[in-house]
Design a protein around this motif. Structure first.
Motif, mmCIF file in Angstrom:
data_model
loop_
_atom_site.group_PDB
_atom_site.id
_atom_site.type_symbol
_atom_site.label_atom_id
_atom_site.label_comp_id
_atom_site.label_asym_id
_atom_site.label_seq_id
_atom_site.Cartn_x
_atom_site.Cartn_y
_atom_site.Cartn_z
ATOM 1 N N ASN A 1 0.782 -1.236 0.000
ATOM 2 C CA ASN A 1 0.000 0.000 0.000
ATOM 3 C C ASN A 1 0.813 1.285 0.000
ATOM 4 O O ASN A 1 0.279 2.342 0.342
ATOM 5 N N SER A 2 2.041 1.219 -0.418
ATOM 6 C CA SER A 2 2.844 2.449 -0.393
ATOM 7 C C SER A 2 2.172 3.560 -1.202
ATOM 8 O O SER A 2 2.083 4.702 -0.756
ATOM 9 N N ALA A 3 1.671 3.207 -2.378
ATOM 10 C CA ALA A 3 1.034 4.227 -3.218
ATOM 11 C C ALA A 3 -0.232 4.755 -2.562
ATOM 12 O O ALA A 3 -0.556 5.943 -2.687
ATOM 13 N N ALA A 4 -0.937 3.895 -1.864
ATOM 14 C CA ALA A 4 -2.199 4.333 -1.258
ATOM 15 C C ALA A 4 -1.958 5.208 -0.036
ATOM 16 O O ALA A 4 -2.625 6.226 0.141
ATOM 17 N N ILE A 5 -1.005 4.839 0.788
ATOM 18 C CA ILE A 5 -0.764 5.717 1.944
ATOM 19 C C ILE A 5 -0.174 7.042 1.459
ATOM 20 O O ILE A 5 -0.449 8.089 2.033
ATOM 21 N N ALA A 6 0.580 6.971 0.377
ATOM 22 C CA ALA A 6 1.108 8.216 -0.195
ATOM 23 C C ALA A 6 -0.043 9.084 -0.697
ATOM 24 O O ALA A 6 -0.034 10.311 -0.530
ATOM 25 N N SER A 7 -1.052 8.449 -1.292
ATOM 26 C CA SER A 7 -2.231 9.204 -1.734
ATOM 27 C C SER A 7 -2.868 9.906 -0.547
ATOM 28 O O SER A 7 -3.293 11.069 -0.637
ATOM 29 N N GLY A 8 -2.937 9.194 0.562
ATOM 30 C CA GLY A 8 -3.542 9.769 1.764
ATOM 31 C C GLY A 8 -2.721 10.918 2.304
ATOM 32 O O GLY A 8 -3.256 11.966 2.688
ATOM 33 N N VAL A 9 -1.405 10.725 2.336
ATOM 34 C CA VAL A 9 -0.542 11.798 2.830
ATOM 35 C C VAL A 9 -0.713 13.026 1.936
ATOM 36 O O VAL A 9 -0.870 14.157 2.414
ATOM 37 N N GLU A 10 -0.718 12.766 0.648
ATOM 38 C CA GLU A 10 -0.839 13.887 -0.288
ATOM 39 C C GLU A 10 -2.180 14.594 -0.118
ATOM 40 O O GLU A 10 -2.259 15.832 -0.133
ATOM 41 N N ALA A 11 -3.238 13.812 0.068
ATOM 42 C CA ALA A 11 -4.552 14.414 0.263
ATOM 43 C C ALA A 11 -4.542 15.281 1.524
ATOM 44 O O ALA A 11 -5.091 16.390 1.549
ATOM 45 N N ALA A 12 -3.892 14.783 2.564
ATOM 46 C CA ALA A 12 -3.846 15.544 3.818
ATOM 47 C C ALA A 12 -3.068 16.844 3.614
ATOM 48 O O ALA A 12 -3.471 17.902 4.099
ATOM 49 N N LEU A 13 -1.967 16.759 2.896
ATOM 50 C CA LEU A 13 -1.183 17.972 2.660
ATOM 51 C C LEU A 13 -2.020 18.994 1.906
ATOM 52 O O LEU A 13 -2.013 20.191 2.211
ATOM 53 N N LYS A 14 -2.752 18.501 0.934
ATOM 54 C CA LYS A 14 -3.624 19.391 0.168
ATOM 55 C C LYS A 14 -4.647 20.026 1.090
ATOM 56 O O LYS A 14 -4.869 21.243 1.062
ATOM 57 N N ALA A 15 -5.231 19.192 1.923
ATOM 58 C CA ALA A 15 -6.264 19.689 2.840
ATOM 59 C C ALA A 15 -5.695 20.755 3.758
ATOM 60 O O ALA A 15 -6.364 21.711 4.110
ATOM 61 N N GLN A 16 -4.426 20.569 4.125
ATOM 62 C CA GLN A 16 -3.823 21.505 5.079
ATOM 63 C C GLN A 16 -3.114 22.664 4.393
ATOM 64 O O GLN A 16 -2.554 23.535 5.061
ATOM 65 N N GLY A 17 -3.079 22.627 3.075
ATOM 66 C CA GLY A 17 -2.383 23.695 2.360
ATOM 67 C C GLY A 17 -0.874 23.601 2.492
ATOM 68 O O GLY A 17 -0.167 24.584 2.326
ATOM 69 N N ARG A 18 -0.375 22.394 2.804
ATOM 70 C CA ARG A 18 1.084 22.223 2.858
ATOM 71 C C ARG A 18 1.582 21.826 1.477
ATOM 72 O O ARG A 18 0.865 21.226 0.693
ATOM 73 N N ARG A 19 2.858 22.147 1.196
ATOM 74 C CA ARG A 19 3.328 21.954 -0.176
ATOM 75 C C ARG A 19 4.460 20.936 -0.326
ATOM 76 O O ARG A 19 5.044 20.809 -1.399
ATOM 77 N N SER A 20 4.789 20.229 0.726
ATOM 78 C CA SER A 20 5.876 19.246 0.603
ATOM 79 C C SER A 20 5.519 18.205 -0.448
ATOM 80 O O SER A 20 4.353 17.875 -0.643
ATOM 81 N N LYS A 21 6.560 17.692 -1.122
ATOM 82 C CA LYS A 21 6.312 16.667 -2.143
ATOM 83 C C LYS A 21 6.268 15.297 -1.470
ATOM 84 O O LYS A 21 7.056 15.006 -0.576
ATOM 85 N N VAL A 22 5.357 14.473 -1.948
ATOM 86 C CA VAL A 22 5.270 13.118 -1.418
ATOM 87 C C VAL A 22 5.983 12.175 -2.385
ATOM 88 O O VAL A 22 5.780 12.242 -3.598
ATOM 89 N N ILE A 23 6.827 11.341 -1.826
ATOM 90 C CA ILE A 23 7.503 10.319 -2.631
ATOM 91 C C ILE A 23 7.144 8.957 -2.067
ATOM 92 O O ILE A 23 7.379 8.680 -0.885
ATOM 93 N N ALA A 24 6.515 8.146 -2.900
ATOM 94 C CA ALA A 24 6.193 6.782 -2.494
ATOM 95 C C ALA A 24 7.288 5.873 -3.008
ATOM 96 O O ALA A 24 7.779 6.045 -4.119
ATOM 97 N N MET A 25 7.690 4.923 -2.197
ATOM 98 C CA MET A 25 8.771 4.033 -2.615
ATOM 99 C C MET A 25 8.365 2.585 -2.387
ATOM 100 O O MET A 25 7.637 2.272 -1.444
ATOM 101 N N GLY A 26 8.877 1.725 -3.237
ATOM 102 C CA GLY A 26 8.627 0.303 -3.059
ATOM 103 C C GLY A 26 9.631 -0.492 -3.853
ATOM 104 O O GLY A 26 10.269 0.018 -4.774
ATOM 105 N N GLY A 27 9.777 -1.736 -3.485
ATOM 106 C CA GLY A 27 10.617 -2.641 -4.274
ATOM 107 C C GLY A 27 9.849 -3.087 -5.498
ATOM 108 O O GLY A 27 8.697 -2.687 -5.722
ATOM 109 N N ASP A 28 10.468 -3.933 -6.302
ATOM 110 C CA ASP A 28 9.756 -4.412 -7.478
ATOM 111 C C ASP A 28 8.575 -5.289 -7.066
ATOM 112 O O ASP A 28 7.519 -5.242 -7.695
ATOM 113 N N GLY A 29 8.728 -6.044 -5.991
ATOM 114 C CA GLY A 29 7.607 -6.861 -5.529
ATOM 115 C C GLY A 29 6.441 -5.984 -5.145
ATOM 116 O O GLY A 29 5.290 -6.210 -5.530
#
Ligand SMILES: Cc1cc2nc3c(=O)[nH]c(=O)nc-3n(C[C@H](O)[C@H](O)[C@H](O)COP(=O)(O)OP(=O)(O)OC[C@H]3O[C@@H](n4cnc5c(N)ncnc54)[C@H](O)[C@@H]3O)c2cc1C
Ligand SMILES: Cc1ncc(C[n+]2csc(CCOP(=O)(O)OP(=O)(O)O)c2C)c(N)n1
Ligand code: SF4
Ligand code: SF4
Ligand code: SF4
Ligand code: SF4
Ligand SMILES: [Mg+2]
Lengths: 386, 326, 567
Positions: B76-104
């Motif tokens: 779920n790295s991409a999904a939690i990243a989506s959530g973090v990004e949504a929260a940043l948007k909601a809060q008006g914060r501008r940090s970039k979200v980077i989701a990371m994962g292995g090939d698996g």
């Protein structure tokens, strides 16, 4: 203000009053109306939230996990298969002590597939470390939803508000939707001091080895236990503001000298309340268990004092064992002096109707004796299904 | 540390991933993550799928990350990243979200969440550290494992020559999401990798980076050869470095000269069975891998025309004082 | 006390620094400052890598200063040195060697043009006085290196001007006189007292010198031609090669036979051949026992001249007869009318040496009307009787020390062959002068002389992936039609060429601050420093965290990092 609203609509309104930063949910009957109503509120500009239209419940739970860790009040809702698809994430949310609020529109679990109400879904994630609060009616569901954010944020534990699918979610009731002012006073903005923040870069979700894992489990257990007092306090404060209690940990009705009691969770409590009023039956106590997690052992014991018989009603079962709530109540009362005799039945599985007449049948159970059984089973139908 | 007091604190570059992590010696994934976070800078929030990177960086109470970091699950790295990004948007914060994962966590189990994240156009850079197997659990095959490679779940034997299937063409699937930017990169070309990270960071929307990251343990080469092996993967055409804008190939790293795949394969124990003298299947599979490389070269037009400072021979050129191409 | 578990098991940024992964290591990376092969091959002892590096950094004056720390005559050597450094240059195994001589020449010319002063070493004036006899390259170098160390130096020469063979034998087409003048003038200005027309054995004796000075360096060159005959036969009007060249330089006269054969394989033979050819001699033959450069010729067996001189000579029409010797003079009376040549080769003699073996049946005849021997010179014994002791050259060690004569040193063409030190070139003479200055300084300071020596960096230790092939610069050369007796034939590089050539240098064995180790260490165990570390680089290994993977060593382009056992 009193309004006639469908349960799901009321929940959407209650959620909106709590000003969540992020909402993520995925459609599944009978929860669907909640996400639809929230979407409409967002579309109409009545709710300013980041609504994430995820591709699965698994991602819905993951999104609120991330959003909560990033410091936003976060909400999701689901049912049945959706709750099970979320399972892994639910354990994660609580393990990371994230104050997410979720509505579980309770529904049976397949196979066979069945979209109607029982408690199999929330029971399946009983051990996920979430607070689970059950609602008897839609007013309680509205009030509990608002309280859930208070509880979650005070304890940094996730709260699952359980309301019976269809019976509550799809039923029109006249209920009080509190003012925004009141909710704002009651529920301060969410501040999360472990928030993901480049200014204070914490690492959340680390690996813990055998040297410390027991301690993490102990702390989770303690946190759930201690949340009981918060649940009570938060409900009392709500009552002071609104005149309504949502049921604390456990509420008890009926004559003090009754010798028989019935313990139940969810909408059947409302059915039994009505039956107590309008059906002539022997005097009995009705115990509405609101907090299934944490399980309020002390409150249950004192409610049972003086009873000879206690009938515990389950809306789900653990095949090969029996009723789940029943088993837990037995454990809770074990060793209690003058404990009542406990009987355990399951009723209303997969949406089977629980009529008013169920009340006298329940009071009759001690006379019949015997162990756990599905009380509204129709044996004549078994041949077809075995 | 006697030479200068605390030079670590005075490094002239940002460190997202600190020393003291527990990756194997010469781990390509650790290097890739170091390079990515370095280029991304401090104003980021990372999410991480379960896998080696997660495990070797954060054994409680320690963390090697210097930027906020969140791990939840394998898929779920991409999904939690989506959530973090949504929260940043909601809060008006501008940090970039980077989701990371292995090939698996990317090609396989986390693929759905990734696809959803891309489709919803979250402002997230997803970085897949491609070491071509499930390393954290002890080298099992993934959808990214190359054809014929040995893993513990694709062992060669009388009936098998390693992995039966092909390496999934993830980039094409990503491309089909029509996202603004997607690229492949390699630890062997840090300048190119950095440029791609910076490019992705500039974009307000979903971007994707596939970083080839040799695993000495899983591939069976010495930790000192990580870069050499990664470079050969590019120079043979087996791991093309390409950039896609809105799904269209926008640029490729040309090959100055095609290196035969055998030169890449023979350095790694995971392909050792392809060099058995007495097995006709060995040559067949080598030829198959060569044909796959040739196919990539043709498909992406990797053959260069003359020396190019940014081709697979020129892109890592150095000069006094640093890389020649920076 | 155990660490208390926190809520949700979070961790603080960078807390992994508490975990010292350095304990995993079994080998550790270290910086090794191996010598670049160019440095090892330079008879003058230049560290070309070092000055090319400064040039790469855009500091030409510092580059020149680094160069003249070893060789004070870069404008000269940049023109005439056979540059063994280029033959040794690692880049030769890759595309083509760095044109070190061209950059050297450019730096020397820049110094002249901009009047950059020769730097002296830090220190205070020394009371001791030192005499240097002979102002050829060896004497000039010794005088310079001693003056740099603040000694009082008196440099004397029998000739009216300093320069030795640079001035008296090397044609101006290769070494313009204004270059010699400028470089020597600036060099003497470091603080050297020059006494022209002062001949040892004529104007002063060795004994007088030894009593007047604290040390004496003999750099008298090899001024006497070797005896030459063919089976005892000698033409009546025999002129030897060096004498002809000297005469031509002094008065401009050169014999013009129809055909000449010059016997010898060194600079004298080739220079004379070119001068005669340009003067109009139809057939100019050079007969030499050495070979022409090529795949079949052992590098030790090649004609001892600057390779491009050979090319230009062939261009100009000089006919070479390699691997041959003159077997017989064909005379009419006392006049030569031809020579008989025979093929020969240097072959092992069965005693660990090589001997010349001529092959019967390979005799051929050249019709010529003049034969000029140019087979080399020996030391003129005038004034040196006791030291020479009847031998052709003075025996010394590498610091010029003459056994049994404390305080007396010698170097340059006048010294005997020392193992590993090439001889008979300008740069070798300069190197001798530099090491003799060290020998003298050590003697007068009561210490042992030192010469830094580092192992050379093999080509295999470079990581070529990081270098791009780049063509060696092509230098302007006067076309045949414009060549005369005075104009310099080969031009120098312009600034952009010099810089481009410097940029080609691999920096063998020496950190070029490429950042690779810093960029590629997966463990952040390489730290970059603003100040230079004691090893001359800007990088430190943090052994608390280095796991010893060896990746940095593999990826260091120039072989500056090596893994050593760390158990
Ligand atoms: C024609 C020719 C071309 C050459 N070309 C090259 C070339 O291209 N590249 C190269 O590297 N080398 C070349 N060489 C060789 C090079 O010139 C010598 O190796 C070098 O000059 C030796 O330097 P030196 O100081 O030892 O001797 P010299 O240059 O011979 O200087 C000796 C000095 O001592 C003086 N002297 C001698 N006796 C006395 C005395 N008794 N009292 C006082 N002063 C005295 C002489 O006047 C002279 O100035 C060439 C040589 C010749 C002959
Ligand atoms: C749902 C789930 N299934 C399986 C695992 C076990 N598991 C953890 S990491 C991993 C493999 C990771 O492989 P990859 O994503 O390629 O990362 P790597 O370790 O190779 O860097 C697996 C199979 C898990 N954690 N969760
Ligand atoms: S197993 Fe491979 S990917 Fe994992 S830490 Fe070791 S080298 Fe890195
Ligand atoms: S490449 Fe540079 S350092 Fe190496 S041998 Fe040649 S000149 Fe010297
Ligand atoms: S790359 Fe880093 S860890 Fe590996 S040997 Fe070099 S300094 Fe040590
Ligand atoms: S890798 Fe580059 S920076 Fe590091 S030591 Fe070698 S030359 Fe210097
Ligand atoms: Mg992997």
């Amino acid at each position: 203000m009193l309004e006639a609203l469908e349960g799901s609509q009321a929940i959407a309104r209650a959620v909106a009053l709590c000003r969540p930063g992020v909402v993520a949910a995925y459609p599944i009957t009978p929860q669907t109306h909640i996400v639809e109503n929230i979407s409409k509120l967002v579309a109409d500009g009545k709710l300013n939230t980041e609504l994430v239209s995820v591709e699965s419940e698994f991602s819905a739970a993951s999104v609120v996990l991330g959003a909560s860790a990033a410091g936003s009040r976060s909400y999701t809702a689901s049912s049945s298969q959706g709750i099970l698809l979320m399972t892994e994430v639910l354990f994660n949310i609580s393990g990371m002590r994230l104050p997410v609020v979720m509505t579980c529109a309770n529904r049976a679990i397949g196979a066979p597939i069945n979209i109607w109400n029982d408690h199999s879904d929330s029971m399946a994630v009983r051990d996920s470390g979430w607070i689970q609060l059950h609602c008897a009616d839609n007013q309680e569901a509205v009030d509990t939803t608002i309280q859930a954010f208070r509880i979650a944020e005070a304890t940094e534990l996730p709260v699952m508000v359980c309301m019976d699918g269809f019976v509550l979610t799809h039923t029109l009731e006249t209920l009080e939707i509190p003012d925004q002012d009141l909710v704002d006073r009651y529920l301060p903005p969410f501040v999360f001091n472990r928030m993901l923040d480049p200014q204070n870069p914490l690492s959340l979700g680390t690996l813990v080895g055998p040297e410390y894992f027991s301690e993490t489990r102990h702390l989770a257990h303690e946190a759930l236990n201690q949340s009981a007092s918060t649940i009570v306090d938060v409900d009392r404060e709500w009552q002071n503001l609104t005149g309504r209690s949502a049921g604390g940990l456990l509420s008890v009705e009926g004559p003090d000298d009754a010798k028989i009691g019935v313990l139940a969770m969810g909408s059947v409590v409302s059915t039994f309340r009505e039956a107590m009023d309008c059906l002539a039956a022997e005097p009995a106590k009705l115990m509405a268990l609101r907090a299934f997690r944490p399980l309020p052992e002390e409150a249950i014991r004192s409610a049972c004092a003086g009873l000879d018989h206690l009938v515990v009603v389950d809306r789900a079962l653990s095949p090969g064992f029996g009723g789940i709530v029943g088993g837990e109540i037995k454990a809770a009362l074990s060793g209690m002096k003058d404990a009542p005799q406990i009987y355990n039945v399951a009723i209303g599985l997969g949406g089977r109707d629980v009529p008013l007449e169920m009340w006298p049948r329940l009071l009759d159970v001690p006379k019949q004796g015997g162990g756990f059984r599905i009380l509204d089973l129709e044996p004549a139908k078994l041949g077809e299904m075995s | 540390m006697s030479e200068m007091n605390d030079p670590r604190a005075r490094q002239p570059r940002f460190r997202g991933l600190e020393a003291g992590h527990r990756a194997c010696q010469g781990c390509g994934e650790a290097l890739a993550a170091r390079l990515v976070t370095e280029s991304a800078g401090p104003d980021v929030i990372l999410t991480n799928a379960t896998g080696c990177l997660e495990v070797f960086t954060t054994p409680w109470p320690q963390s090697a990350w210097r930027v906020p970091w969140l791990h939840s699950l394998f898929e779920n790295s991409a999904a939690i990243a989506s959530g973090v990004e949504a929260a940043l948007k909601a809060q008006g914060r501008r940090s970039k979200v980077i989701a990371m994962g292995g090939d698996g966590g990317t090609f396989d189990i986390g693929f759905q969440a990734l696809s959803g994240m891309l489709e919803r156009m979250h402002n997230v850079l997803y970085v897949c550290y491609d070491n071509e197997a499930y390393m954290n659990t002890g080298i099992q095959r993934s959808g990214s494992t190359p054809h014929a490679a040995r893993t513990t779940t694709s062992p060669p034997g009388k009936e098998r020559m390693g992995k039966r299937h092909l390496k999934k063409d993830l980039l094409s699937i990503i491309a089909a999401h029509h996202i603004p930017y997607a690229a492949s990169a390699s630890v062997a070309y840090p300048q190119d990798l950095r440029r791609k990270v910076r490019r992705a960071m500039e974009i307000d929307g979903p971007t994707f980076l596939l970083v080839h990251s040799p695993c000495p343990l899983g591939w069976g080469h010495d930790g000192s050869e990580t870069i050499q092996v990664a470079r050969l993967a590019v120079q043979t055409g087996l791991f093309p470095l390409v950039e896609l804008e809105r799904g269209e190939v926008a640029s490729v790293m040309p090959l100055r000269q095609r290196v035969p795949v055998a030169e890449y394969l023979c350095r790694q124990a995971r392909f050792r069975h392809l060099f058995a003298d007495d097995d006709h299947r060995a040559q067949e599979e080598r030829e198959h891998l060569q044909a796959l490389a040739d196919y990539n070269i043709e498909r992406y037009g990797l053959d260069g025309d003359g020396d190019d400072p940014f081709d697979a021979d020129g892109a890592d050129t150095i000069r006094r004082g640093g890389p020649a191409n920076s | 006390m155990p660490i208390p578990m926190n809520r949700g098991a979070f961790a603080l940024a960078g807390s992994s620094l508490a975990f010292k992964t350095g304990t995993w290591r079994s080998a550790k990376p270290v910086h090794v400052h191996a010598a670049a092969p160019c440095h090892g091959a330079c008879p003058a002892g230049e560290d070309q890598q070092a000055w090319l590096a400064l040039l790469q950094e855009g500091h030409p004056q510092q580059a020149w200063e680094s160069l003249v720390a070893a060789n004070p005559l870069p404008s000269v050597t940049g023109r005439v040195c056979p540059h063994p450094c280029e033959s040794a240059c690692n880049r030769g195994h890759y595309d083509s060697p760095i044109a070190i001589h061209a950059v050297e020449r450019w730096l020397g010319d820049q110094a002249i043009q901009n009047n950059w002063p020769y730097p002296r070493l830090p220190g205070s004036p020394r009371p001791e006085r030192i005499a240097v006899v002979g102002a050829g390259p060896a004497g000039l170098s010794a005088a310079y290196h001693l003056a740099r160390r603040h000694y009082n130096v008196v440099l004397m020469d029998a000739m009216p001007a300093a320069g030795g063979l640079l001035r008296s034998a090397i044609p101006p087409t290769r070494l313009p006189r204004d270059v010699i003048d400028a470089e020597i003038r600036r060099l003497l200005a470091v603080g050297i007292e020059f006494r022209p027309r002062a001949a040892l054995g004529r104007d002063i004796t060795l004994e007088e010198l030894r009593s007047e000075f604290d040390a004496v360096f003999l750099a008298v060159g090899a001024g006497k031609s070797r005896h030459w005959d063919v089976d005892g036969a000698v033409p009546a009007d025999l002129h030897e090669g060096l004498g002809l060249l000297r005469e031509w330089l002094a008065v401009g006269a050169i014999p013009k036979p129809n055909a000449v054969v010059i016997h010898g394989g060194g600079n004298t033979a080739v220079d004379l051949a070119r001068v005669m050819r340009r003067a109009g001699v139809r057939d100019v033959h050079v007969v030499t026992a050495s070979g022409l450069p090529g795949p079949d010729t052992d590098p030790d067996d090649v004609l001892n001249v600057v390779p491009r001189e050979l090319e230009q000579a062939i261009e100009e029409g000089v006919q070479f007869h390699p691997h041959r010797t003159i077997n017989r003079l064909i005379m009419r009376g006392s006049k030569v009318v031809g020579v008989e040549m025979v093929r020969l080769k240097k072959l092992p003699d069965g005693h660990g040496h090589k001997a010349r073996v001529s092959f019967e049946g390979t005799e051929t005849v050249l019709h010529v009307d003049m034969v000029v021997p140019a087979i080399g010179e020996v030391v003129d014994p005038t004034g040196l009787g006791a030291i020479l002791n009847g031998r052709d050259f003075i025996d010394t060690d590498m610091f010029g020390t003459i056994a049994g004569h404390p305080g007396l040193f010698a170097g340059g063409d006048c010294r005997g062959w020392i193992k590993k030190l090439t001889n008979g070139t300008v740069s070798a003479a300069i190197g001798d002068g530099r090491r003799a200055a060290e020998g003298i300084d050590a003697l007068l300071s009561g210490r042992s002389p030192m010469e830094a020596s580092r192992p050379a960096l093999p080509f295999a230790d470079l990581n070529l992936a990081y270098y791009e092939s780049a063509p060696r610069i092509a230098l302007p050369t006067l076309p045949l039609s414009q060549r005369d007796d005075s104009r310099e034939i080969e031009g120098g590089p312009d600034t952009s060429q010099a810089l481009a050539e410097a940029a080609r240098c691999f920096s063998c064995g020496n950190c070029l601050a490429c950042d690779n180790c810093w960029t590629l260490c997966p463990d952040n165990a390489v730290l970059k420093t603003r100040e230079t570390c004691s090893d001359g680089s800007h990088y430190l290994f943090d052994y608390e965290f280095c796991k010893g993977c060896g990746l940095c060593a593999t990826e260091c382009p120039c072989g500056f990092i090596s893994m050593v056992n760390d158990d």
